[in-house]
Motif scaffolding. Structure first.
Motif, mmCIF file in Angstrom:
data_model
loop_
_atom_site.group_PDB
_atom_site.id
_atom_site.type_symbol
_atom_site.label_atom_id
_atom_site.label_comp_id
_atom_site.label_asym_id
_atom_site.label_seq_id
_atom_site.Cartn_x
_atom_site.Cartn_y
_atom_site.Cartn_z
ATOM 1 N N SER A 106 -15.897 -1.642 1.194
ATOM 2 C CA SER A 106 -15.058 -2.771 0.781
ATOM 3 C C SER A 106 -13.575 -2.433 0.886
ATOM 4 O O SER A 106 -12.755 -3.295 1.213
ATOM 5 C CB SER A 106 -15.409 -3.228 -0.636
ATOM 6 N N THR A 107 -13.212 -1.174 0.658
ATOM 7 C CA THR A 107 -11.817 -0.757 0.822
ATOM 8 C C THR A 107 -11.409 -0.842 2.283
ATOM 9 O O THR A 107 -10.293 -1.286 2.597
ATOM 10 C CB THR A 107 -11.610 0.672 0.284
ATOM 11 N N TYR A 143 -12.619 -2.940 4.461
ATOM 12 C CA TYR A 143 -12.425 -4.365 4.731
ATOM 13 C C TYR A 143 -11.110 -4.874 4.123
ATOM 14 O O TYR A 143 -10.421 -5.685 4.728
ATOM 15 C CB TYR A 143 -13.598 -5.179 4.214
ATOM 16 N N ASN A 144 -10.752 -4.388 2.939
ATOM 17 C CA ASN A 144 -9.466 -4.774 2.332
ATOM 18 C C ASN A 144 -8.301 -4.300 3.191
ATOM 19 O O ASN A 144 -7.325 -5.034 3.392
ATOM 20 C CB ASN A 144 -9.342 -4.214 0.919
ATOM 21 N N TYR A 145 -8.382 -3.071 3.690
ATOM 22 C CA TYR A 145 -7.344 -2.551 4.572
ATOM 23 C C TYR A 145 -7.212 -3.418 5.824
ATOM 24 O O TYR A 145 -6.114 -3.750 6.255
ATOM 25 C CB TYR A 145 -7.655 -1.117 5.000
ATOM 26 N N ARG A 179 -8.135 -6.560 6.256
ATOM 27 C CA ARG A 179 -7.579 -7.869 5.902
ATOM 28 C C ARG A 179 -6.071 -7.771 5.689
ATOM 29 O O ARG A 179 -5.333 -8.670 6.075
ATOM 30 C CB ARG A 179 -8.261 -8.409 4.644
ATOM 31 N N HIS A 180 -5.637 -6.678 5.071
ATOM 32 C CA HIS A 180 -4.211 -6.458 4.843
ATOM 33 C C HIS A 180 -3.453 -6.423 6.170
ATOM 34 O O HIS A 180 -2.321 -6.884 6.264
ATOM 35 C CB HIS A 180 -4.005 -5.159 4.064
ATOM 36 N N LEU A 233 0.823 -1.195 0.000
ATOM 37 C CA LEU A 233 0.000 0.000 0.000
ATOM 38 C C LEU A 233 0.863 1.253 0.000
ATOM 39 O O LEU A 233 1.926 1.276 0.608
ATOM 40 C CB LEU A 233 -0.869 0.024 1.265
ATOM 41 N N THR A 287 -4.974 2.802 7.024
ATOM 42 C CA THR A 287 -5.140 1.429 7.498
ATOM 43 C C THR A 287 -4.947 1.339 9.000
ATOM 44 O O THR A 287 -5.741 0.703 9.703
ATOM 45 C CB THR A 287 -4.145 0.498 6.782
ATOM 46 N N SER A 314 -15.748 4.145 6.803
ATOM 47 C CA SER A 314 -15.592 4.446 5.380
ATOM 48 C C SER A 314 -16.079 5.857 5.060
ATOM 49 O O SER A 314 -15.474 6.551 4.246
ATOM 50 C CB SER A 314 -16.327 3.413 4.518
#
Length: 75
Positions: A54-55, A57-59, A61-62, A20, A28, A46
């Motif tokens: 969704s971003t 959630y992606n952050y 998960r990362h 990222l 994040t 968000s």
């Protein structure tokens, strides 16, 4: 294809860099803290950062955050 072969011969790898960008890493860390405190939902986080759910959630998960720790999986 000849262009790709020529670029690779020059040492070009191509594609997006892994990971990222710095700004996203900062978001994040903050999003993770807000999510773990359980004061804000992913939707509220968000909206705070003006990015999609969704971003967020992606952050998370990362960062290795368990997103739905209490959700039971049927099976």
């Amino acid at each position: 294809m000849a262009g790709l072969h020529a670029a690779r011969a020059r040492g070009s790898i191509g594609g997006r860099k892994k990971g990222l960008p710095q700004e996203a890493q900062n978001k994040t860390l903050t999003a993770e803290a807000l999510y773990k405190d359980e004061n804000l939902t992913a939707i509220e986080i968000s909206r705070k950062f003006s990015i999609s759910k969704s971003t967020i959630y992606n952050y998370l998960r990362h960062r290795g955050v368990d997103i739905f720790p209490n959700k039971r999986i049927r099976g």
